[in-house]
Write an enzyme that holds these catalytic residues in place. Structure first.
Site, PDB file in Angstrom:
ATOM      1  N   THR A  81       0.796  -1.224   0.000  1.00 48.17           N
ATOM      2  CA  THR A  81       0.000   0.000   0.000  1.00 48.17           C
ATOM      3  C   THR A  81       0.830   1.277   0.000  1.00 48.17           C
ATOM      4  OG1 THR A  81      -0.146  -0.177   2.403  1.00 48.17           O
ATOM      5  CG2 THR A  81      -1.969  -1.093   1.123  1.00 48.17           C
ATOM      6  N   HIS A 138       7.040   0.469   7.285  1.00 49.98           N
ATOM      7  CA  HIS A 138       7.306   1.376   8.391  1.00 49.98           C
ATOM      8  C   HIS A 138       7.514   0.582   9.669  1.00 49.98           C
ATOM      9  CE1 HIS A 138       3.129   0.750   9.591  1.00 49.98           C
ATOM     10  NE2 HIS A 138       2.734   1.114   8.388  1.00 49.98           N
ATOM     11  N   HIS A 165       5.541  -2.391  10.760  1.00 53.01           N
ATOM     12  CA  HIS A 165       5.766  -3.711  10.160  1.00 53.01           C
ATOM     13  C   HIS A 165       6.953  -4.446  10.789  1.00 53.01           C
ATOM     14  CE1 HIS A 165       3.809  -1.579   6.633  1.00 53.01           C
ATOM     15  NE2 HIS A 165       3.070  -2.657   6.740  1.00 53.01           N
ATOM     16  N   LYS A 211      -9.924  -0.315   9.798  1.00 53.44           N
ATOM     17  CA  LYS A 211     -10.155   0.887   8.991  1.00 53.44           C
ATOM     18  C   LYS A 211     -11.611   1.336   9.106  1.00 53.44           C
ATOM     19  CE  LYS A 211      -5.975   0.963   7.459  1.00 53.44           C
ATOM     20  NZ  LYS A 211      -5.038   2.018   7.891  1.00 53.44           N
ATOM     21  N   ARG A 214     -10.176   1.624   1.851  1.00 52.13           N
ATOM     22  CA  ARG A 214      -8.857   2.050   1.382  1.00 52.13           C
ATOM     23  C   ARG A 214      -8.953   2.537  -0.056  1.00 52.13           C
ATOM     24  NH1 ARG A 214      -4.288  -0.031   4.256  1.00 52.13           N
ATOM     25  NH2 ARG A 214      -4.817  -1.604   5.835  1.00 52.13           N
ATOM     26  N   GLN A 237      -7.603 -13.868   1.702  1.00 52.93           N
ATOM     27  CA  GLN A 237      -6.517 -14.138   2.641  1.00 52.93           C
ATOM     28  C   GLN A 237      -6.546 -15.595   3.091  1.00 52.93           C
ATOM     29  OE1 GLN A 237      -5.967 -11.276   5.806  1.00 52.93           O
ATOM     30  NE2 GLN A 237      -4.857 -12.727   7.079  1.00 52.93           N
ATOM     31  N   ASP A 297      -4.760  -8.169  15.319  1.00 55.55           N
ATOM     32  CA  ASP A 297      -5.961  -7.771  14.597  1.00 55.55           C
ATOM     33  C   ASP A 297      -6.265  -8.698  13.426  1.00 55.55           C
ATOM     34  OD1 ASP A 297      -3.689  -6.892  13.211  1.00 55.55           O
ATOM     35  OD2 ASP A 297      -4.724  -5.178  12.322  1.00 55.55           O
ATOM     36  N   LYS A 299       0.283   5.000  19.659  1.00 46.23           N
ATOM     37  CA  LYS A 299       0.476   3.902  18.733  1.00 46.23           C
ATOM     38  C   LYS A 299       1.933   3.824  18.316  1.00 46.23           C
ATOM     39  CE  LYS A 299      -1.336   1.877  14.463  1.00 46.23           C
ATOM     40  NZ  LYS A 299      -2.296   2.025  13.345  1.00 46.23           N
ATOM     41  N   LYS A 315       4.112   5.799  15.200  1.00 43.77           N
ATOM     42  CA  LYS A 315       3.490   7.037  14.726  1.00 43.77           C
ATOM     43  C   LYS A 315       4.078   8.213  15.502  1.00 43.77           C
ATOM     44  CE  LYS A 315       0.384   5.508  11.755  1.00 43.77           C
ATOM     45  NZ  LYS A 315       0.350   5.924  10.344  1.00 43.77           N
ATOM     46  N   THR A 316       4.436   9.272  14.791  1.00 38.13           N
ATOM     47  CA  THR A 316       4.922  10.486  15.421  1.00 38.13           C
ATOM     48  C   THR A 316       4.106  11.660  14.922  1.00 38.13           C
ATOM     49  OG1 THR A 316       6.507  11.054  13.684  1.00 38.13           O
ATOM     50  CG2 THR A 316       7.254   9.514  15.386  1.00 38.13           C
TER      51      THR A 316
END
Length: 422
Positions: free
Chosen positions: A51, A56, A59, A93, A97, A186, A207, A242, A245-246
């Site tokens: 995606t 990041h 992952h 989500k 997406r 999946q 999740d 989280k 994330k920044t």
């Protein structure tokens, strides 16, 4: 099953390592998976949809699990989601997406492959990693055949109870039919990977539990051997934020999207309470060394943070880049000089000739989002130019402010950028 049996003691190096270091959240059959790993028969996969042009930090936990699988005698299979990315995973989500063009998906996939080569050994050996793409089989499916041969095994009632579906419906957010089919694809991946590569386990974040278990059930109905599920916890920092994330956005693993220096700083700025956990999860340091580091108190915890930053950065960007980032930080924070390896933004020399507004300069450097935010930082004493506090929001930067062709801008004590004239 959400926890290991009370008296369970893993016999395999794989599960023993994962449990000791904190990677395990749920497993469908601890004893069965442990036996496969101990016998050297464990081939397991984790799926990665394409995606974005980079993976990041979010992952990284999954990548480390694959790396530990290989280091303990198993065969890792990082699955590229060239096919499923065309559908979009609804998990977690609130809205559909954005569907990406095939050309973008392929470009993202090529960029992502580079990261895995830093963690895994690829080849034809028993424990060498392989990296298939589910587009190989998903794009060749005949819809009617898929409905008849695979779709008949899915219960819509059960699919409606999955968190990825139920949460969207409870929030009155539209769930498209194409997203509703994601779990079917999946699950089919699991069956296909078992046929092609002998994969017997799917791993992923907590999740993904429902989707993975759906794959196990589909495999049972379609006659595969026993399949297994193993999930890791979804990480937050000790303050509840989280992981990965920044304020500036995602912590990318690609140097072109986030510099090695900024990546190093992300780990160096870890909260004190997270250092031991992050050393366990995101480095290959021995546990005895990690226990020593997490026992440090007071100012010494900063030494542990530097080691965390060095080790985590070396894995992604190499030992040399990690060393350069550490040296840049030392010069910046301990010597108070503008190191050449700080993040750099080039500004046309003519702008310095005319006078560049200090608020605009901080926006151009990416240290603040707007001149309004810069103005608020000035009032709070948060902005510095060449290590001197900015106290006049109407100040301008000119040629005379350049030091060796650059101006050092600082936001607080930890964010620095060099403006260079070009």
């Amino acid at each position: 099953m959400s926890a290991a049996p009370q008296n369970f003691r893993p016999q395999s190096d794989f599960l023993a390592t994962l449990m000791e270091r904190g990677y395990v959240h749920q497993c469908s059959d601890f004893e069965g998976l442990d036996a496969k790993a101990r016998a050297g028969d464990l081939i397991a996969y984790i799926g990665f949809d394409c995606t974005a042009p980079s993976l990041h930090v979010g992952h990284l936990l999954s990548i480390m699990i694959l790396a530990w699988l290989q280091r303990t005698g198993g065969k890792p299979v990082p699955l590229m989601g060239g096919g499923t990315t065309r559908v979009g995973d609804p998990s977690g989500k609130d809205e559909t997406r954005k569907l990406l063009p095939v050309e973008t998906i392929d470009a993202n996939k090529a960029a992502m492959r580079k990261v895995f080569a830093k963690f895994l050994q690829f080849g034809d050996g028993k424990t060498d990693a392989v990296m298939p793409d589910n587009a190989e089989w998903l794009t060749r499916l005949n819809y009617i055949d898929f409905l008849r041969d695979v779709g008949r095994h899915f219960s819509v009632n059960r699919m409606m109870s999955m968190d990825s579906v139920k949460l969207r419906l409870e929030r009155d957010q539209e769930l498209s039919f194409i997203e509703f089919n994601y779990m079917c694809l999946q699950a089919y991946d699991f069956v296909e990977l078992n046929k092609r590569y002998g994969c017997i386990a799917q791993m992923g974040g907590s999740d993904q539990w429902g989707n993975i278990v759906t794959g196990i059930d589909l495999g049972r109905r379609m006659g595969t051997p026993q399949l297994f599920a193993l999930t890791s916890p979804l990480l937050t920092t000790s303050s509840g934020a989280k992981m990965g994330k920044t304020a500036a956005g995602a912590v990318w693993l690609e140097a072109g999207m986030l510099s090695p220096y900024d990546y190093w700083q992300f780990w160096r700025n870890a909260e004190d309470a997270d250092v031991g956990r992050f050393l366990r999860l995101f480095t290959f340091l021995p546990m005895d060394e990690i226990r020593r580091l997490e026992a440090l108190g007071g100012a010494e915890i900063n030494d542990a943070k530097k080691i965390l930053a060095n080790e985590a950065t070396a894995l992604v960007h190499g030992r040399e880049a990690a060393g350069q980032a550490a040296e840049t930080a030392r010069k910046t924070f301990e010597e108070g000089v503008a190191a050449d390896t700080l993040p750099t933004v080039e500004i046309p020399a003519a702008e310095f000739d005319a006078g560049l507004g200090v608020l605009t300069a901080f926006v151009r450097a990416g240290l603040v989002a707007s001149t309004g935010e810069a103005r608020r930082q000035v009032k709070g004493g948060g902005l510095r130019v060449n290590d001197s506090a900015v106290d006049d929001e109407r100040a301008v930067l000119r040629d005379g402010d350049l030091r060796d062709g650059a101006i050092k801008l600082s936001l607080g004590k930890k964010k620095h950028v060099l403006l260079k004239a070009k």
